[in-house]
Design a protein around this motif. Structure first.
Motif, PDB file in Angstrom:
ATOM      1  N   THR A 251       0.829  -1.202   0.000  1.00 46.32           N
ATOM      2  CA  THR A 251       0.000   0.000   0.000  1.00 46.32           C
ATOM      3  C   THR A 251       0.864   1.254   0.000  1.00 46.32           C
ATOM      4  OG1 THR A 251      -1.765  -1.185   1.159  1.00 46.32           O
ATOM      5  CG2 THR A 251      -1.818   1.222   1.256  1.00 46.32           C
ATOM      6  N   TRP A 252       1.936   1.237   0.785  1.00 50.63           N
ATOM      7  CA  TRP A 252       2.867   2.367   0.808  1.00 50.63           C
ATOM      8  C   TRP A 252       3.466   2.583  -0.584  1.00 50.63           C
ATOM      9  CZ3 TRP A 252       7.637   4.150  -0.314  1.00 50.63           C
ATOM     10  CH2 TRP A 252       8.112   5.268   0.377  1.00 50.63           C
ATOM     11  N   LEU A 253       3.891   1.510  -1.230  1.00 53.26           N
ATOM     12  CA  LEU A 253       4.490   1.624  -2.564  1.00 53.26           C
ATOM     13  C   LEU A 253       3.495   2.184  -3.578  1.00 53.26           C
ATOM     14  CD1 LEU A 253       6.448  -1.752  -2.584  1.00 53.26           C
ATOM     15  CD2 LEU A 253       7.484   0.535  -2.596  1.00 53.26           C
ATOM     16  N   SER A 254       2.258   1.779  -3.471  1.00 49.42           N
ATOM     17  CA  SER A 254       1.230   2.292  -4.384  1.00 49.42           C
ATOM     18  C   SER A 254       0.963   3.769  -4.141  1.00 49.42           C
ATOM     19  CB  SER A 254      -0.067   1.493  -4.222  1.00 49.42           C
ATOM     20  OG  SER A 254       0.109   0.147  -4.602  1.00 49.42           O
ATOM     21  N   ARG A 255       0.903   4.154  -2.870  1.00 45.61           N
ATOM     22  CA  ARG A 255       0.629   5.556  -2.528  1.00 45.61           C
ATOM     23  C   ARG A 255       1.767   6.464  -2.991  1.00 45.61           C
ATOM     24  NH1 ARG A 255      -2.812   7.823   1.527  1.00 45.61           N
ATOM     25  NH2 ARG A 255      -2.164   9.920   2.173  1.00 45.61           N
ATOM     26  N   HIS A 256       2.988   5.924  -2.984  1.00 44.93           N
ATOM     27  CA  HIS A 256       4.174   6.713  -3.343  1.00 44.93           C
ATOM     28  C   HIS A 256       4.824   6.123  -4.592  1.00 44.93           C
ATOM     29  CE1 HIS A 256       3.629   8.737   0.472  1.00 44.93           C
ATOM     30  NE2 HIS A 256       3.601   7.558   1.073  1.00 44.93           N
ATOM     31  N   ALA A 257       4.011   5.888  -5.588  1.00 42.93           N
ATOM     32  CA  ALA A 257       4.482   5.234  -6.817  1.00 42.93           C
ATOM     33  C   ALA A 257       5.503   6.070  -7.573  1.00 42.93           C
ATOM     34  CB  ALA A 257       3.285   4.916  -7.712  1.00 42.93           C
ATOM     35  N   ASN A 258       5.609   7.358  -7.238  1.00 39.69           N
ATOM     36  CA  ASN A 258       6.622   8.197  -7.884  1.00 39.69           C
ATOM     37  C   ASN A 258       8.017   7.936  -7.354  1.00 39.69           C
ATOM     38  OD1 ASN A 258       5.671   9.356  -5.396  1.00 39.69           O
ATOM     39  ND2 ASN A 258       6.780  11.233  -5.896  1.00 39.69           N
ATOM     40  N   ILE A 259       8.124   7.217  -6.246  1.00 40.68           N
ATOM     41  CA  ILE A 259       9.436   6.871  -5.689  1.00 40.68           C
ATOM     42  C   ILE A 259       9.920   5.593  -6.366  1.00 40.68           C
ATOM     43  CG2 ILE A 259      10.750   6.318  -3.613  1.00 40.68           C
ATOM     44  CD1 ILE A 259       9.564   9.090  -3.511  1.00 40.68           C
ATOM     45  N   PRO A 260      11.058   5.598  -7.035  1.00 39.43           N
ATOM     46  CA  PRO A 260      11.574   4.357  -7.616  1.00 39.43           C
ATOM     47  C   PRO A 260      11.741   3.285  -6.544  1.00 39.43           C
ATOM     48  CG  PRO A 260      12.824   6.256  -8.405  1.00 39.43           C
ATOM     49  CD  PRO A 260      11.948   6.755  -7.292  1.00 39.43           C
ATOM     50  N   ARG A 261      11.359   2.065  -6.866  1.00 43.78           N
ATOM     51  CA  ARG A 261      11.448   0.999  -5.863  1.00 43.78           C
ATOM     52  C   ARG A 261      12.878   0.770  -5.380  1.00 43.78           C
ATOM     53  NH1 ARG A 261       7.098  -3.747  -6.023  1.00 43.78           N
ATOM     54  NH2 ARG A 261       5.214  -2.468  -6.161  1.00 43.78           N
ATOM     55  N   GLY A 262      13.829   1.060  -6.211  1.00 41.63           N
ATOM     56  CA  GLY A 262      15.216   0.912  -5.793  1.00 41.63           C
ATOM     57  C   GLY A 262      15.659   1.916  -4.752  1.00 41.63           C
ATOM     58  N   ARG A 263      14.777   2.873  -4.400  1.00 36.83           N
ATOM     59  CA  ARG A 263      15.070   3.828  -3.325  1.00 36.83           C
ATOM     60  C   ARG A 263      14.195   3.576  -2.097  1.00 36.83           C
ATOM     61  NH1 ARG A 263      14.242   9.453  -5.894  1.00 36.83           N
ATOM     62  NH2 ARG A 263      14.427  10.087  -3.696  1.00 36.83           N
ATOM     63  N   VAL A 264      13.604   2.393  -2.021  1.00 32.44           N
ATOM     64  CA  VAL A 264      12.778   2.012  -0.869  1.00 32.44           C
ATOM     65  C   VAL A 264      13.415   0.802  -0.205  1.00 32.44           C
ATOM     66  CG1 VAL A 264      10.501   1.304  -0.071  1.00 32.44           C
ATOM     67  CG2 VAL A 264      10.709   2.875  -2.023  1.00 32.44           C
ATOM     68  N   LEU A 265      13.613   0.896   1.108  1.00 28.65           N
ATOM     69  CA  LEU A 265      14.126  -0.222   1.888  1.00 28.65           C
ATOM     70  C   LEU A 265      12.981  -0.824   2.691  1.00 28.65           C
ATOM     71  CD1 LEU A 265      16.672   1.965   1.765  1.00 28.65           C
ATOM     72  CD2 LEU A 265      17.730   0.239   3.237  1.00 28.65           C
ATOM     73  N   ILE A 266      12.679  -2.075   2.424  1.00 26.43           N
ATOM     74  CA  ILE A 266      11.627  -2.786   3.143  1.00 26.43           C
ATOM     75  C   ILE A 266      12.261  -3.559   4.293  1.00 26.43           C
ATOM     76  CG2 ILE A 266       9.821  -4.521   3.012  1.00 26.43           C
ATOM     77  CD1 ILE A 266       9.178  -1.962   1.466  1.00 26.43           C
TER      78      ILE A 266
END
Length: 331
Positions: A178-193
């Motif tokens: 849900t977080w990734l969908s809400r912030h879809a403008n953030i490249p996934r490679g800049r998100v640490l899960i």
């Protein structure tokens, strides 16, 4: 930190109870994460606070310019004394959704002006300590503001939550999706899960197809076991990583730096819980080209702190610890 350590002791037991991984995806999201050579800059009270998080050396009365100036000395110290190129900073809704954010951004902006990567991570309040997002609406407002301010800077990385031990694997994957969908403008490679439990295992999140393309974060500490050999600690850490080393940044790992331990030299490593743990951790990160973000680079009163404040800058608490950390960074 002490409270958080006690909670983290439960991590292994909790991980064992988590459901089996979700649908797997082939391969890893990135070839290596060793571009992250970092430290945590932490609040002296620990980052679990019911109020503003204020990293050591800053005060609630500081203006943006004062925070920026103070941060310049601290960030420069991380770079010159340690060789760090990354700093991990805490946030919570009280810090971002209130007036402190206008000042606190000075720390982020100083690090970015120094060419540092910044990992920004949400911490729950110490009044909750249940491993869940305290207030989902406030959490969303916080992240909306932070991502609006820093989505455009490629050196800023976002960690939706630190140590999500309250969630089952499936619930945690759902929240992150849900977080990734809400912030879809953030490249996934800049998100640490974060790994499940106390960030102590990434095999479940690594295998979740909904999280493909993201980086993963793992925490690993020497007080989680009583082993005194590098071999035992290497096995312990390897099991927590599974096949996801190339996507994983160990964004908390640390050891006592003010108690006189010597971390360098094979003769000094096996035979002690903390020296063997730290040697195994840094040997593995070097061998697998993994990033490591030391806990903490600076935190007043913490025996793990690898530096201390000295004038407007920093001083090293344990030269052998710095040398071993730099080894783990591949330096």
């Amino acid at each position: 930190m002490r409270r958080r350590r006690l909670r983290a002791l439960l991590g292994a037991a909790l991980t064992a109870a988590i459901a089996v991984p979700l649908v797997a995806v082939a391969g890893d999201a990135s070839a290596a994460t060793n571009s992250f050579r970092g430290v945590n800059w932490a609040d002296a009270r620990d980052n679990y606070v019911n109020g503003w998080v204020i990293p050591s050396g800053l005060t609630a009365a500081d203006s943006y310019s004062t925070v920026y100036t103070k941060a310049n000395g601290i960030i420069a110290g991380f770079q010159s004394l340690l060789g760090a190129n990354t700093v991990r900073l805490p946030i919570n809704p009280q810090s971002v959704n209130d007036t402190w954010w206008a000042s606190y951004k000075g720390a982020f902006d100083s690090a970015l002006a120094h060419g540092m990567k910044v990992i920004v991570s949400y911490w729950e309040a110490d009044t909750a300590k249940d491993g869940y997002v305290d207030d989902p609406a406030a959490w969303n407002t916080m992240w909306d503001r932070v991502t609006t301010d820093y989505a455009g800077n490629a050196n800023v990385y976002f960690e939706p939550m630190n140590e999500p031990f309250g969630y089952s694997l499936s619930a945690w994957v759902s929240l992150c999706s849900t977080w990734l969908s809400r912030h879809a403008n953030i490249p996934r490679g800049r998100v640490l899960i974060s790994g499940t439990g106390y960030n102590d295992n990434v095999t479940g999140v690594g295998a979740a197809s909904a999280l493909s393309g993201t980086l993963l974060s793992l925490h690993f500490y020497g007080f989680w076991a009583s082993d005194t050999t590098r071999a035992a600690w290497t096995t312990n850490l390897s099991n927590r990583l599974g096949s996801y080393s190339s996507r994983t940044v160990i964004d908390e790992a640390g050891s006592p730096m003010t108690t006189g331990l010597t971390y360098t030299g094979a003769a000094n490593q096996d035979g002690n819980v903390f020296t063997s743990y730290f040697a195994a951790t840094t040997d593995l990160t070097r061998a697998r080209q993994m990033g490591i973000v030391y806990w903490p680079g600076l935190r007043t009163g913490d025996t793990y702190s690898i530096t201390r404040q000295s004038g407007s800058g920093l001083a090293v608490n344990n030269a052998s610890g710095v040398a071993q950390l730099r080894w783990g960074w591949g330096l």
